[in-house]
Enzyme design. Structure first.
Site, PDB file in Angstrom:
ATOM      1  N   GLY A   3       0.793  -1.233   0.000  1.00 62.16           N
ATOM      2  CA  GLY A   3       0.000   0.000   0.000  1.00 62.16           C
ATOM      3  C   GLY A   3       0.820   1.276   0.000  1.00 62.16           C
ATOM      4  N   TYR A  43       9.400 -10.094 -15.317  1.00 58.29           N
ATOM      5  CA  TYR A  43       8.341  -9.464 -14.512  1.00 58.29           C
ATOM      6  C   TYR A  43       6.992 -10.118 -14.816  1.00 58.29           C
ATOM      7  CZ  TYR A  43       4.508  -6.201 -13.532  1.00 58.29           C
ATOM      8  OH  TYR A  43       3.313  -5.662 -13.137  1.00 58.29           O
ATOM      9  N   THR A  75      -1.824  -8.281 -13.898  1.00 57.33           N
ATOM     10  CA  THR A  75      -1.517  -7.263 -14.914  1.00 57.33           C
ATOM     11  C   THR A  75      -1.853  -7.776 -16.308  1.00 57.33           C
ATOM     12  OG1 THR A  75       0.354  -6.183 -16.033  1.00 57.33           O
ATOM     13  CG2 THR A  75       0.877  -8.109 -14.738  1.00 57.33           C
ATOM     14  N   ASP A  76      -2.101  -6.841 -17.219  1.00 60.95           N
ATOM     15  CA  ASP A  76      -2.344  -7.244 -18.622  1.00 60.95           C
ATOM     16  C   ASP A  76      -1.100  -7.888 -19.226  1.00 60.95           C
ATOM     17  OD1 ASP A  76      -0.755  -4.935 -18.871  1.00 60.95           O
ATOM     18  OD2 ASP A  76      -2.032  -3.977 -20.377  1.00 60.95           O
ATOM     19  N   GLU A  77       0.067  -7.653 -18.614  1.00 57.76           N
ATOM     20  CA  GLU A  77       1.308  -8.151 -19.208  1.00 57.76           C
ATOM     21  C   GLU A  77       1.396  -9.675 -19.176  1.00 57.76           C
ATOM     22  OE1 GLU A  77       4.828  -5.883 -18.491  1.00 57.76           O
ATOM     23  OE2 GLU A  77       3.689  -4.091 -17.983  1.00 57.76           O
ATOM     24  N   PRO A  84      14.808   9.093 -22.887  1.00 58.92           N
ATOM     25  CA  PRO A  84      15.314   7.912 -23.607  1.00 58.92           C
ATOM     26  C   PRO A  84      14.181   7.008 -24.110  1.00 58.92           C
ATOM     27  CG  PRO A  84      15.540   7.621 -21.225  1.00 58.92           C
ATOM     28  CD  PRO A  84      14.937   8.964 -21.425  1.00 58.92           C
ATOM     29  N   ASP A 133       7.695  -7.786   5.117  1.00 59.59           N
ATOM     30  CA  ASP A 133       7.789  -8.480   3.834  1.00 59.59           C
ATOM     31  C   ASP A 133       6.642  -9.498   3.726  1.00 59.59           C
ATOM     32  OD1 ASP A 133       8.619 -10.149   1.708  1.00 59.59           O
ATOM     33  OD2 ASP A 133      10.736  -9.806   2.200  1.00 59.59           O
ATOM     34  N   LEU A 188       8.535  -1.466   2.137  1.00 60.58           N
ATOM     35  CA  LEU A 188       9.237  -0.217   1.823  1.00 60.58           C
ATOM     36  C   LEU A 188      10.531  -0.517   1.062  1.00 60.58           C
ATOM     37  CD1 LEU A 188       8.647   2.054   4.967  1.00 60.58           C
ATOM     38  CD2 LEU A 188       7.307   1.898   2.867  1.00 60.58           C
ATOM     39  N   LEU A 224       7.610   5.027 -17.580  1.00 59.13           N
ATOM     40  CA  LEU A 224       7.647   5.950 -18.719  1.00 59.13           C
ATOM     41  C   LEU A 224       7.165   7.372 -18.387  1.00 59.13           C
ATOM     42  CD1 LEU A 224       8.056   6.283 -21.891  1.00 59.13           C
ATOM     43  CD2 LEU A 224       5.597   5.957 -22.030  1.00 59.13           C
TER      44      LEU A 224
END
Ligand code: NAD
Ligand code: TYD
Length: 336
Positions: free
Chosen positions: A8, A147, A123-125, A202, A59, A35, A187
């Site tokens: 969070g 990932y 995730t969509d990935e 970049p 953790d 953290l 990005l």
């Protein structure tokens, strides 16, 4: 409802915690976060003093800490993860630990205490890249970098705990998020903060890779909506319905900041760079959910947020040796 929110203190998690507490007086939140470099207590300053909010540093791979943090909670919403593709290409071990083994620890705890809901933020990935058309929840998973492979592991492990043990798991697969409090390695925040300092942007490869951009507030709304209306065992795509090439996003940022396009610096591509992500979110739409933030407004407001909140990102970029080391490793040769 008492929620254990894991991760969070990161970008999406902190936006979620604020929204969950603001939206309903009856909600309590325990935030369990290690953290890491991406977790930042500054993200949650506005709720620190709220008696319904409690922070636990720890953790998700640590069973003892998870057991203590989960005491008395009704649901777990798991954002905790290593999240940056480029970092996973520099070393994947932490990704396997948190994004797979950590999820296992949380699922075991959910199974032990019998929670009402377990939301795994995927995730969509996990679907991999698609040239044309869009992925539905029934599409095959084909993650193509460490990932996304580790996220696919957590995603399917969560499903296994539903189908094997009946843990009431809901899995969400959202597209690329943007908005305030995003660590300046991704990005949009990287390019906004570089442009503000007239530094190079970049841009990988030909700049024509496509991502679907979802405002973080719409993502958080969708998660809260699914906590209430989602069906255990189901996967839900969460899309922004807003696909753009990276070059377009880059030009938009420069235009909003009044900076020249000469800052755009094409660099060596990311290895295995997924060309296009695209989600079909009709399942979630069918339940009555729609994103609200118009991209033109959302990106303008996001860029303004970074302009007005240098106090937040400057220490991360300048005083954190971690960021400078990473930047040098990732971009040093590319920009030389
Ligand atoms: P982030 O990197 O900003 O934050 C991750 C948070 O998890 C940090 O606060 C970090 O300290 C914490 N964390 C990491 N390892 C931990 C561990 N072992 N134990 C406890 N806490 C730990 O990430 P984000 O962009 O906010 O993403 C949140 C989730 O959403 C992730 O699961 C990510 O895969 C998913 N997601 C992100 C996007 C996106 O565009 N950012 C899109 C779709 C899904
Ligand atoms: P990123 O924000 O890392 O998200 P993801 O890779 O998870 O989609 O990157 C978004 C897109 O921007 C992706 O196609 C890679 C590209 N990109 C660059 O061109 N340059 C950069 O410095 C970064 C960080 C990303």
């Amino acid at each position: 409802m008492k929620l254990l929110v894991c991760g969070g203190a990161g970008f999406i998690g902190s936006n979620f915690v604020r929204r969950a507490l603001a939206g309903n007086d009856a909600v309590e939140v325990v935030n369990l976060d290690k953290l890491t470099y991406a977790g930042n207590p500054d993200n949650l300053r506005s709720v620190e003093a709220d008696p319904r909010y409690k922070f636990v540093q720890g953790d998700i791979c640590d069973r003892e800490i998870v057991m203590r943090a989960a005491e008395g909670v009704d649901a777990i919403v798991n954002f905790a993860a290593e999240t940056h593709v480029d970092r996973s290409l520099l070393g994947a071990a932490h990704f396997i630990d948190t994004d797979i083994k950590g999820v296992l620890v949380l699922l075991e705890e959910a199974r032990r205490v019998g929670l009402e809901r377990f939301v795994q933020i995927s995730t969509d990935e996990v679907y991999g890249s698609i040239e044309s058309g869009s992925f539905t929840e029934a599409s095959l998973l084909n993650p193509r970098n460490p990932y996304s492979a580790s996220k696919a592991g957590g995603d399917r492990l969560a499903y296994a705990y539903w189908s094997t043990y009946g843990v009431p798991v809901i899995i969400t697969r959202a597209s690329n998020n943007y908005g305030p409090y995003q660590y300046p390695e991704k990005l949009i925040p990287l390019f906004v903060t570089n442009a503000l300092r007239d530094q190079a942007l970049p841009l990988y490869g030909d700049g024509r890779n496509v991502r679907d951009w979802l405002h973080v507030s719409d993502h958080c709304r969708a998660i809260l909506f699914l906590l209430e209306h989602g069906t255990p065992g189901e996967v839900y795509n969460i899309a922004g319905d807003n696909e753009r090439e990276n070059i377009e996003i880059t030009r938009k940022i420069l235009h909003l900041l009044g900076r020249p396009e000469s800052l755009i610096t094409p660099v060596q591509d990311r290895v295995g760079h997924d060309r296009r992500y695209s989600l079909d979110a009709s399942k979630l739409r069918g339940l009555g959910f729609r994103p609200r933030v118009d991209f033109e407004e959302g990106i303008a407001e996001t860029v303004r947020w970074y302009v007005e909140n240098e106090w937040w990102w400057k220490p991360l970029k300048d005083h954190d040796g971690e960021f400078r080391r990473y930047y040098q490793q990732q971009y040093g040769e590319r920009l030389s």
